[in-house]
Motif scaffolding. Structure first.
Motif, mmCIF file in Angstrom:
data_model
loop_
_atom_site.group_PDB
_atom_site.id
_atom_site.type_symbol
_atom_site.label_atom_id
_atom_site.label_comp_id
_atom_site.label_asym_id
_atom_site.label_seq_id
_atom_site.Cartn_x
_atom_site.Cartn_y
_atom_site.Cartn_z
ATOM 1 N N ASP A 1 -1.790 18.641 3.204
ATOM 2 C CA ASP A 1 -2.368 17.524 3.534
ATOM 3 C C ASP A 1 -3.695 17.193 4.362
ATOM 4 O O ASP A 1 -4.533 15.954 4.597
ATOM 5 N N ARG A 2 -4.535 18.222 3.223
ATOM 6 C CA ARG A 2 -5.672 17.618 3.515
ATOM 7 C C ARG A 2 -6.731 16.828 2.864
ATOM 8 O O ARG A 2 -7.696 15.795 3.651
ATOM 9 N N MET A 3 -6.113 16.073 1.577
ATOM 10 C CA MET A 3 -6.667 14.775 1.044
ATOM 11 C C MET A 3 -5.363 13.439 0.783
ATOM 12 O O MET A 3 -4.667 14.583 0.143
ATOM 13 N N ARG A 4 -5.680 12.670 1.146
ATOM 14 C CA ARG A 4 -4.266 11.176 0.338
ATOM 15 C C ARG A 4 -4.908 10.908 -0.282
ATOM 16 O O ARG A 4 -6.006 10.481 0.422
ATOM 17 N N VAL B 1 1.112 -1.310 0.077
ATOM 18 C CA VAL B 1 -0.360 0.298 0.137
ATOM 19 C C VAL B 1 0.899 1.498 -0.379
ATOM 20 O O VAL B 1 1.529 1.395 0.706
ATOM 21 N N VAL B 2 0.583 2.131 -0.766
ATOM 22 C CA VAL B 2 1.652 3.330 -1.607
ATOM 23 C C VAL B 2 0.464 4.344 -1.466
ATOM 24 O O VAL B 2 -0.694 4.906 -2.213
ATOM 25 N N ARG B 3 1.566 5.881 -1.203
ATOM 26 C CA ARG B 3 0.502 7.014 -1.353
ATOM 27 C C ARG B 3 0.299 7.282 -2.485
ATOM 28 O O ARG B 3 1.349 7.303 -2.745
ATOM 29 N N GLY B 4 -0.396 8.111 -2.967
ATOM 30 C CA GLY B 4 -0.283 8.244 -4.778
ATOM 31 C C GLY B 4 -0.035 9.539 -4.507
ATOM 32 O O GLY B 4 -0.118 10.924 -3.375
ATOM 33 N N ASP B 5 -0.613 10.690 -5.649
ATOM 34 C CA ASP B 5 -0.154 11.911 -5.981
ATOM 35 C C ASP B 5 -1.315 12.159 -7.332
ATOM 36 O O ASP B 5 -2.230 11.108 -7.856
ATOM 37 N N HIS B 6 -1.469 13.876 -7.421
ATOM 38 C CA HIS B 6 -2.306 13.839 -8.290
ATOM 39 C C HIS B 6 -2.634 13.187 -9.443
ATOM 40 O O HIS B 6 -3.268 12.999 -10.076
ATOM 41 N N GLU B 7 -0.674 12.601 -10.794
ATOM 42 C CA GLU B 7 -0.188 12.353 -11.080
ATOM 43 C C GLU B 7 -1.588 10.454 -10.837
ATOM 44 O O GLU B 7 -1.432 9.982 -12.239
ATOM 45 N N ASP B 8 -1.412 9.855 -9.939
ATOM 46 C CA ASP B 8 -2.002 8.823 -9.580
ATOM 47 C C ASP B 8 -3.780 9.060 -9.700
ATOM 48 O O ASP B 8 -4.014 7.680 -9.564
ATOM 49 N N LEU C 1 -8.191 20.894 -2.187
ATOM 50 C CA LEU C 1 -8.272 20.426 -0.772
ATOM 51 C C LEU C 1 -6.882 20.897 -0.860
ATOM 52 O O LEU C 1 -6.649 21.563 0.597
ATOM 53 N N THR C 2 -5.681 20.229 -1.311
ATOM 54 C CA THR C 2 -4.461 20.293 -1.340
ATOM 55 C C THR C 2 -3.787 21.913 -0.726
ATOM 56 O O THR C 2 -2.856 22.409 -0.307
ATOM 57 N N ALA C 3 -4.557 22.521 -2.443
ATOM 58 C CA ALA C 3 -4.441 24.234 -1.720
ATOM 59 C C ALA C 3 -4.341 24.944 -0.496
ATOM 60 O O ALA C 3 -3.359 25.783 0.016
ATOM 61 N N GLU C 4 -5.533 24.559 0.194
ATOM 62 C CA GLU C 4 -6.051 24.486 1.392
ATOM 63 C C GLU C 4 -5.249 24.901 2.375
ATOM 64 O O GLU C 4 -4.626 25.141 3.424
ATOM 65 N N GLN D 1 -9.587 15.294 -9.807
ATOM 66 C CA GLN D 1 -8.558 16.133 -10.626
ATOM 67 C C GLN D 1 -9.385 17.406 -9.314
ATOM 68 O O GLN D 1 -8.576 18.215 -9.182
ATOM 69 N N ARG D 2 -9.621 18.140 -9.449
ATOM 70 C CA ARG D 2 -10.788 19.457 -9.317
ATOM 71 C C ARG D 2 -10.503 19.343 -7.242
ATOM 72 O O ARG D 2 -9.898 20.583 -6.839
ATOM 73 N N MET D 3 -10.726 17.975 -6.818
ATOM 74 C CA MET D 3 -10.906 17.833 -5.390
ATOM 75 C C MET D 3 -9.561 18.133 -4.209
ATOM 76 O O MET D 3 -9.451 18.681 -3.523
#
Length: 373
Positions: free
Chosen positions: A256-259, A211-218, A250-253, A244-246
């Motif tokens: 670590d708001r969204m993972r 189990v790994v953490r992803g990012d926007h590109e995932d 959220l991460t702009a605010e 993508q918008r979410m």
């Protein structure tokens, strides 16, 4: 003396909810950026001395062909719901929203009515006479919440039931499943998992699930599984652009708001999920999985990693979000309830969503329009 309600800046709004771990992610300024079909405004409640004592994110949706709005405060506003003089809080809000052109107001007070422990939910599922959660005796009840329900009715608010899966009609869940974390060690939370969960976590580990953490590109990898899940479970999926918008909003605010979590096996992503964090409240938001290689139990492995990370963050609750209140074996959502309760989650009932028609004719017309959708 009544409170004053007026717009506040995003910074004021965010600073106020930052000190209140009970605030929902749906009451953050960034949530307005996730909903481009709605116009968002941050509201503040002020005492006579200028002190900010409450906030709310209101989403305004225009009625087709008319410059009138439905005003929606999902899981909000963030005010003192235990106040004996609730009119002092809600009347100026209604007046302000009416001035903006709202024909109806919908809100979801973040107030718990009843709780059922995991054992109480399991007993309810096994009881042939219990068809819904409310048929089973709760583990605890909040008398203040029942008083709130009576007060809202007397003030002219109407309780609504959630509608369909898509868009506004879905509303927010009245019943959720939560694993309490406050004051508990990770070992204690692990002991709360049922035997099947513990067995599946070990099986996933032995099979080599990572189990790994992803990012926007995932997000496209998550979305591929999400679309498959939607087809399998018969619900209408949101578009990739929504997630993508979410992520961006959220991460702009807060970074670590969204993972995003991905469960991989032999290089293939088998399950994925999003997690949202506001103070001490952590939500499992959207989940997705493929039907392939289910025997390696990627979902249990992924959820346990998320639960461990939530504990490391100092969470006081891990929230599995919505559950069905139907206990019938024929309901396809009962399996999801069993899965969440198996992780040590108890059922929680909120007071639900409430409507206040400011213009009864337009309110009724909107109800008809949403039903046709």
């Amino acid at each position: 003396m009544s409170l004053t309600v007026r717009p506040v800046t995003r910074a004021e709004h965010l600073a106020f909810v930052a000190d209140r771990s009970s605030a929902s992610h749906l009451q953050l300024p960034s949530w307005g950026d996730v909903k481009p079909d709605w116009r968002a405004e941050s509201l503040g409640w002020f005492e006579a001395d200028g002190r900010l004592v409450g906030v709310g994110l209101v989403l305004l949706r225009p009625l087709p062909k008319v410059k009138r709005y439905l005003a929606y405060l999902p899981e909000g506003p963030v005010i003192d719901w235990a106040a004996p003089d609730l009119e002092r809080w809600l009347d100026p809000m209604l007046a302000h929203l009416k001035g903006l052109g709202a024909f109806s107001v919908k809100m979801g007070p973040p107030v718990v009515v009843r709780r059922w422990s995991p054992d109480a939910v399991k007993a309810a599922i096994a009881d042939p006479d219990a068809h819904r959660l409310r048929d089973a005796p709760p583990t605890s009840e909040e008398p203040g919440a029942l008083a709130l329900v009576d007060r809202l009715r007397r003030m002219g608010w109407r309780q609504t039931e959630p509608g369909g899966e898509d868009g506004f009609a879905a509303g927010q869940p009245r019943y959720v499943c939560q694993v309490p974390y406050a004051g508990r060690s990770l070992e204690d939370i692990q002991r709360g998992l049922n035997q099947q969960w513990r067995r599946n976590i070990k099986k996933a580990d032995k099979a080599g699930v990572k189990v790994v953490r992803g990012d926007h590109e995932d997000l496209p990898a998550f979305y591929e599984l999400y679309a498959e899940t939607a087809e399998r479970d018969r619900f209408i999926p949101r578009p990739l652009s929504y997630f993508q918008r979410m992520w961006t909003a959220l991460t702009a605010e807060h970074p670590d708001r969204m993972r995003l979590y991905l469960a991989q096996h032999d290089g293939e992503v088998l399950a994925a999920a999003t997690m949202l964090i506001v103070g001490g409240h952590v939500w499992y938001s959207y989940g997705a999985s493929t039907s392939r290689r289910r025997e390696v139990q990627p979902n249990n492995a992924m959820q346990w990693r998320m639960m461990c990370d939530a504990h490391e963050l100092g969470a006081h609750v891990y929230d599995f979000r919505g559950i069905t209140d139907t206990l019938e074996e024929s309901n396809h959502l009962l399996g999801l309830l069993r899965f969440k309760v198996g992780a040590g989650g108890g059922a929680v009932e909120y007071v639900g969503e409430w409507d206040f028609p400011l213009n009864r004719l337009l309110h009724k017309a909107f109800d008809v329009y949403m039903a046709r959708r």
